[in-house]
Design a protein around this motif. Structure first.
Motif, mmCIF file in Angstrom:
data_model
loop_
_atom_site.group_PDB
_atom_site.id
_atom_site.type_symbol
_atom_site.label_atom_id
_atom_site.label_comp_id
_atom_site.label_asym_id
_atom_site.label_seq_id
_atom_site.Cartn_x
_atom_site.Cartn_y
_atom_site.Cartn_z
ATOM 1 N N LEU A 150 38.108 26.791 73.968
ATOM 2 C CA LEU A 150 39.164 26.778 73.294
ATOM 3 C C LEU A 150 38.952 25.740 71.848
ATOM 4 O O LEU A 150 39.393 26.134 70.836
ATOM 5 N N VAL A 151 37.931 24.979 71.904
ATOM 6 C CA VAL A 151 37.511 24.096 70.834
ATOM 7 C C VAL A 151 36.854 24.920 69.868
ATOM 8 O O VAL A 151 36.817 24.940 68.679
ATOM 9 N N ALA A 152 36.033 25.857 70.410
ATOM 10 C CA ALA A 152 35.125 26.682 69.864
ATOM 11 C C ALA A 152 36.304 27.551 68.806
ATOM 12 O O ALA A 152 35.948 28.139 67.856
ATOM 13 N N MET A 153 37.319 28.181 69.546
ATOM 14 C CA MET A 153 38.093 28.833 68.917
ATOM 15 C C MET A 153 38.796 28.234 67.831
ATOM 16 O O MET A 153 39.183 28.984 66.789
ATOM 17 N N GLY A 154 39.256 26.894 68.025
ATOM 18 C CA GLY A 154 39.791 26.233 67.127
ATOM 19 C C GLY A 154 39.006 26.051 65.637
ATOM 20 O O GLY A 154 39.520 26.237 64.554
ATOM 21 N N MET A 155 37.772 25.848 65.906
ATOM 22 C CA MET A 155 36.772 25.794 64.808
ATOM 23 C C MET A 155 36.569 27.105 63.971
ATOM 24 O O MET A 155 36.571 27.123 62.762
ATOM 25 N N SER A 156 36.574 28.328 64.893
ATOM 26 C CA SER A 156 36.542 29.418 64.308
ATOM 27 C C SER A 156 37.664 29.705 63.393
ATOM 28 O O SER A 156 37.594 30.576 62.409
ATOM 29 N N LEU A 157 38.746 29.660 64.003
ATOM 30 C CA LEU A 157 40.173 29.756 63.181
ATOM 31 C C LEU A 157 40.056 29.128 62.030
ATOM 32 O O LEU A 157 40.603 29.472 60.827
ATOM 33 N N GLY A 158 39.623 27.614 61.708
ATOM 34 C CA GLY A 158 39.471 26.929 60.655
ATOM 35 C C GLY A 158 38.478 27.631 59.588
ATOM 36 O O GLY A 158 38.840 27.564 58.361
ATOM 37 N N THR A 159 37.701 28.282 60.114
ATOM 38 C CA THR A 159 36.459 28.912 59.212
ATOM 39 C C THR A 159 37.211 30.198 58.499
ATOM 40 O O THR A 159 37.032 30.507 57.574
ATOM 41 N N ILE A 160 38.013 30.701 59.808
ATOM 42 C CA ILE A 160 38.523 32.036 59.281
ATOM 43 C C ILE A 160 39.626 31.823 58.218
ATOM 44 O O ILE A 160 39.766 32.763 57.251
ATOM 45 N N GLU A 161 40.350 30.599 58.195
ATOM 46 C CA GLU A 161 41.254 30.359 57.333
ATOM 47 C C GLU A 161 40.660 30.027 55.819
ATOM 48 O O GLU A 161 41.007 30.469 54.725
ATOM 49 N N ALA A 162 39.370 29.522 56.030
ATOM 50 C CA ALA A 162 38.755 29.227 54.571
ATOM 51 C C ALA A 162 38.141 30.583 54.100
ATOM 52 O O ALA A 162 37.825 30.730 53.022
ATOM 53 N N LEU A 163 37.679 31.615 54.989
ATOM 54 C CA LEU A 163 37.260 32.653 54.546
ATOM 55 C C LEU A 163 37.896 33.850 54.382
ATOM 56 O O LEU A 163 37.435 34.941 53.781
ATOM 57 N N ILE A 164 39.359 33.889 54.643
ATOM 58 C CA ILE A 164 39.981 35.081 54.851
ATOM 59 C C ILE A 164 40.396 35.738 53.294
ATOM 60 O O ILE A 164 40.683 36.856 53.118
ATOM 61 N N GLU A 165 40.062 35.002 52.318
ATOM 62 C CA GLU A 165 40.503 35.311 50.758
ATOM 63 C C GLU A 165 38.961 35.357 50.245
ATOM 64 O O GLU A 165 38.707 36.501 49.625
ATOM 65 N N LYS A 166 38.009 34.691 50.594
ATOM 66 C CA LYS A 166 36.808 34.971 49.789
ATOM 67 C C LYS A 166 35.950 35.812 50.438
ATOM 68 O O LYS A 166 35.199 36.682 49.673
ATOM 69 N N ASP A 167 35.820 36.044 52.007
ATOM 70 C CA ASP A 167 35.106 36.830 52.642
ATOM 71 C C ASP A 167 35.794 37.605 53.674
ATOM 72 O O ASP A 167 35.765 37.175 54.782
#
Length: 438
Positions: free
Chosen positions: A248-265
């Motif tokens: 679940l912690v790894a999923m939270g970190m992934s979602l944060g990364t996704i939020e930052a990359l969803i427009e850029k990449d």
């Protein structure tokens, strides 16, 4: 001849009991009674425990002789003594406990009876056997000086007045010797049965001792249950921390990364979303396994019989299941039985080398009876750390796995565990848990 060969040792043992037993019983009786009488003066507080210890040692010897010589079992009736404490207070406590024990007074009564009636029973057979050499001695002419010295010589009911009557003493002595040989074993057994009537505990004492033993066993099992519960909680915490929580912690970190990359990449973000979805599925699987390990849903929904059948289907080796239950037991009983069977089957699959396992579960006479048999290599033991094989044993884990853990688990419900596992197999593990089916 065989009967004579067994009767002569019985006569010799009777003579030994008559001489040694009477002397020892009288001596111990006098010493103990005098010691108890001096208790009020304070001297008895020091001597009474020693005297009673001597009485109990003498009674224990008689119990062993009864079991070895006549097959008569005389149970020990003594209450447990308090732990030794130094000083006068400890001596008073120990002396008081001995005097309050009814077995102490039964032992004193037995000493009196053993020195009287017991001596007669023990001495009768050897005395009859000794009439034979005495009759031969009289027939050889010894009767004459005895008759001249005082006259009135009698050989049992035979009045010896001349050589002709003295000659009759030898065959009459033979008759009495034969009678002594024939009655030696029955008289010896009668003596031990008389001792059993006096030395064995009363029914109330037996019930009290059995209840005390059960209370001690349940107290120990309750402590084991508390320790096992704490260990189980630590295991659950460790599984959550290392498994689902980490995912679940790894999923939270992934979602944060996704939020930052969803427009850029967007392509990279899409890959991370797929990975997060896979992590969530694995976390859900781990949580389900964890919940199943705490309390299987099928056990709560369908009962013990169906839960055991489902458990058998998940085993890597064939398990033949025979379950006959007319109702459902209490939830703690079903959970203990389920996890106990699960542990036994798991260990059989891992360590026994078996090709087949048989599981039999039924309820009778207020007992849930479970038997697990495998055709493996055997060598299981309740206290073994790692067993050679058989349907259980295995290594003791943090939650108390193996047969010792099973014993602790069902012991909290006053259940019992028995194992038959000769080297080479087969292994039979039986469990009994008292319960009532609804």
């Amino acid at each position: 001849m065989k009967k004579i060969g067994t009767a002569l040792p019985a006569a010799a043992r009777g003579l030994w009991l008559a001489i040694f037993g009477m002397a020892t019983s009288l001596l111990l009786l006098v010493l103990t009674v005098v010691s108890i009488a001096f208790t009020l003066l304070g001297i008895g507080l020091l001597t009474t425990p020693w005297a009673v210890a001597g009485v109990r040692a003498h009674a224990s010897l008689r119990r062993r002789q009864a079991r070895t010589w006549a097959g008569v079992e005389i149970p020990g009736p003594y209450r447990p003594l308090p732990a030794r404490r130094p000083g006068l207070a400890g001596r008073v406590e120990r002396c008081t406990a001995l005097l309050k024990d009814p077995a102490t007074w039964r032992d004193l009564l037995w000493l009196l009876v053993d020195a009287t009636a017991g001596t007669v029973l023990s001495l009768l057979a050897p005395a009859l056997v000794l009439y034979l050499p005495w009759g031969i001695v009289l027939a050889l002419g010894v009767w004459e000086p005895i008759d001249r010295a005082g006259g009135g010589l009698w050989f049992t009911f035979l009045h010896i007045t001349d050589q002709s009557t003295a000659n009759l003493a030898a065959p009459l002595g033979l008759v009495w010797a034969v009678v002594g040989v024939l009655v030696a074993r029955p008289l010896l057994r009668t003596d031990f049965l008389l001792a059993k009537q006096l030395l064995r505990p009363s029914h109330a004492a037996l019930r009290e001792r059995e209840l005390s033993r059960r209370v001690d066993r349940l107290t120990e099992s309750r402590h084991d249950a508390v320790d096992g519960s704490a260990a189980e909680l630590r295991r659950i915490e460790r599984d959550l921390h290392d498994g689902a929580q980490a995912r679940l912690v790894a999923m939270g970190m992934s979602l944060g990364t996704i939020e930052a990359l969803i427009e850029k990449d967007p392509a990279r973000a899409k890959q991370l979303v797929a990975a997060a979805r896979a992590d969530s599925a694995e976390a859900l699987t781990e949580l389900r396994d964890l919940v199943r390990g705490i309390h299987p849903p099928v056990l709560a929904e369908r009962g013990l019989a169906d839960a055991l059948r489902a458990l058998a289907l998940r085993m890597p080796l064939p398990v033949e299941v025979d379950v006959e239950l007319a109702g459902r037991a209490g939830e703690p009983v079903e959970a203990a039985a389920y996890f106990a069977v699960s542990e036994v089957l798991t260990n059989a699959a891992k360590h026994s080398g078996a090709r087949q396992v048989w599981l039999d579960v039924h309820h009778a006479e207020g007992m849930l009876r479970i038997a697990v048999t495998d055709d493996g290599c055997g060598g299981a033991g309740v206290r073994a750390g790692v067993r050679a094989g058989g349907a259980a044993g295995a290594k003791e884990g943090p939650a108390g796995s193996g047969l010792a853990g099973i014993e602790r688990r069902i012991g909290t419900l006053d259940g019992v565990l028995a194992v038959s596992s000769p080297v080479g197999g087969p292994t039979l593990v039986t469990m009994e848990i008292p319960c009532v089916l609804s």
